[in-house]
Design an enzyme around this catalytic site. Structure first.
Site, PDB file in Angstrom:
ATOM      1  NE  ARG A   1      -5.222   9.909  34.874  1.00  0.00           N
ATOM      2  CZ  ARG A   1      -4.491   9.362  33.889  1.00  0.00           C
ATOM      3  NH1 ARG A   1      -4.049   8.114  34.026  1.00  0.00           N
ATOM      4  NH2 ARG A   1      -4.208  10.048  32.798  1.00  0.00           N
TER       5      ARG A   1
ATOM      6  CE  LYS B   1      -8.505  10.286  33.119  1.00  0.00           C
ATOM      7  NZ  LYS B   1      -8.681  11.712  32.756  1.00  0.00           N
TER       8      LYS B   1
ATOM      9  CG  HIS C   1      -5.350  15.075  40.030  1.00  0.00           C
ATOM     10  ND1 HIS C   1      -5.280  13.787  39.534  1.00  0.00           N
ATOM     11  CD2 HIS C   1      -5.193  15.894  38.963  1.00  0.00           C
ATOM     12  CE1 HIS C   1      -5.104  13.825  38.213  1.00  0.00           C
ATOM     13  NE2 HIS C   1      -5.037  15.089  37.846  1.00  0.00           N
TER      14      HIS C   1
ATOM     15  CE1 TYR D   1       1.820  18.776  35.939  1.00  0.00           C
ATOM     16  CE2 TYR D   1       1.561  17.638  33.853  1.00  0.00           C
ATOM     17  CZ  TYR D   1       1.177  17.824  35.161  1.00  0.00           C
ATOM     18  OH  TYR D   1       0.156  17.085  35.701  1.00  0.00           O
TER      19      TYR D   1
END
Length: 290
Positions: free
Chosen positions: A149, A172, A240, A275
């Site tokens: 990220r 995160k 992103h 995905y």
């Protein structure tokens, strides 16, 4: 008193649950907004019912907020009231009142590998200082080559400079993961460091701004925007999207979904499974084109 409870909840999410700053800021705004709504209407904040909540949703609807934004606000409130129950500030609450709007399923938008290569090459032709071009190229290499990220790339310290086959990244929720490093990534970062005009110690940011301070994500976002206009790249081309391209291209190459989940730092496999939908959609598109 209510504000103190919000601050206690935010502290809990930060210290115990490991939520990031942007999430915490949004959650705090969302709950404060509901508190102010209840105060204006003279409603009891600690015991909302479905009618109070429906009225709040109608106010949000009048503001024509997007469904994802409303859904986040609902999630914030549900999280907050669960915290109040957990801390025995309220005894119980019917959580079914927090009905979230149905969201359209979104797919991650990828970028073709040849377009990424074109962007990485073009970035070096910019009129900016040579070291800045090298810096921006190194950041994009980390996003596309290792699936970072943008916040993860820019939070790297000088001592974290890629130098090997793996890089440990703090993602995160303050969770660490190891991501692979291609030689071109290590070379790109090393070249940037060699040309950077500022001397830094190991605990200072790896990527620096023009005046030697911490590099803002907005600088990289703006750089990608400029590349998009210059090269006629797809409208969804963002920093992103390079992370999405990393995952999509791995999946196309036969990588295991669980492995991709670990590389991206997704806590849930369902997030990574999006995905597979991208790949199926692309296969259908190609089939129709034949």
């Amino acid at each position: 008193i209510e504000n103190n409870r919000i601050l206690s909840w935010i502290k809990y999410l930060k210290m115990i649950r490991g939520y990031g700053k942007h999430t915490l800021d949004a959650y705090k705004r969302d709950v404060s907004e509901f508190l102010n709504f209840c105060t204006r209407k003279n409603y009891e904040f600690l015991s909302p019912d479905k009618y109070i909540f429906r009225e709040f949703l109608s106010v949000l609807s009048e503001r024509q907020l997007s469904r994802p934004t409303v859904a986040r606000k609902v999630s914030s409130l549900k999280n907050f009231y669960k915290f109040l129950i957990r801390d025995k500030i309220i005894s119980s609450l019917d959580m079914s009142i927090f009905k979230s709007p149905k969201l359209k399923r979104s797919f991650p938008k990828s970028i073709e590998s040849n377009l990424v290569a074109q962007a990485l090459e073009s970035i070096m032709n910019n009129e900016s200082d040579h070291w800045i071009n090298l810096r921006d190229r190194a950041v994009l290499l980390l996003l596309y080559g290792s699936g970072l990220r943008i916040s993860e790339a820019l939070s790297l310290k000088r001592k974290d400079a890629p130098n090997g086959e793996w890089l440990r990244v703090k993602g995160k929720g303050n969770k660490y993961r190891d991501v692979p490093l291609l030689p071109i990534i290590c070379e790109g970062v090393r070249e940037y460091i060699d040309h950077c005009p500022f001397d830094t110690n190991g605990d200072e940011p790896l990527f620096l701004g023009k005046r030697g301070g911490e590099l803002s994500p907005r600088i990289i976002q703006r750089r990608v925007e400029n590349l998009r206009y210059e090269l006629g790249l797809p409208s969804h081309t963002t920093p992103h999207a390079l992370r999405h391209a990393f995952a999509t291209h791995l999946l196309s190459g036969g990588a295991d979904l669980r492995a991709i989940q670990q590389l991206l730092g997704h806590s849930s496999l369902s997030t990574t499974q999006r995905y597979t939908d991208v790949n199926e959609a692309e296969l259908l598109r190609l089939h129709k084109a034949i």
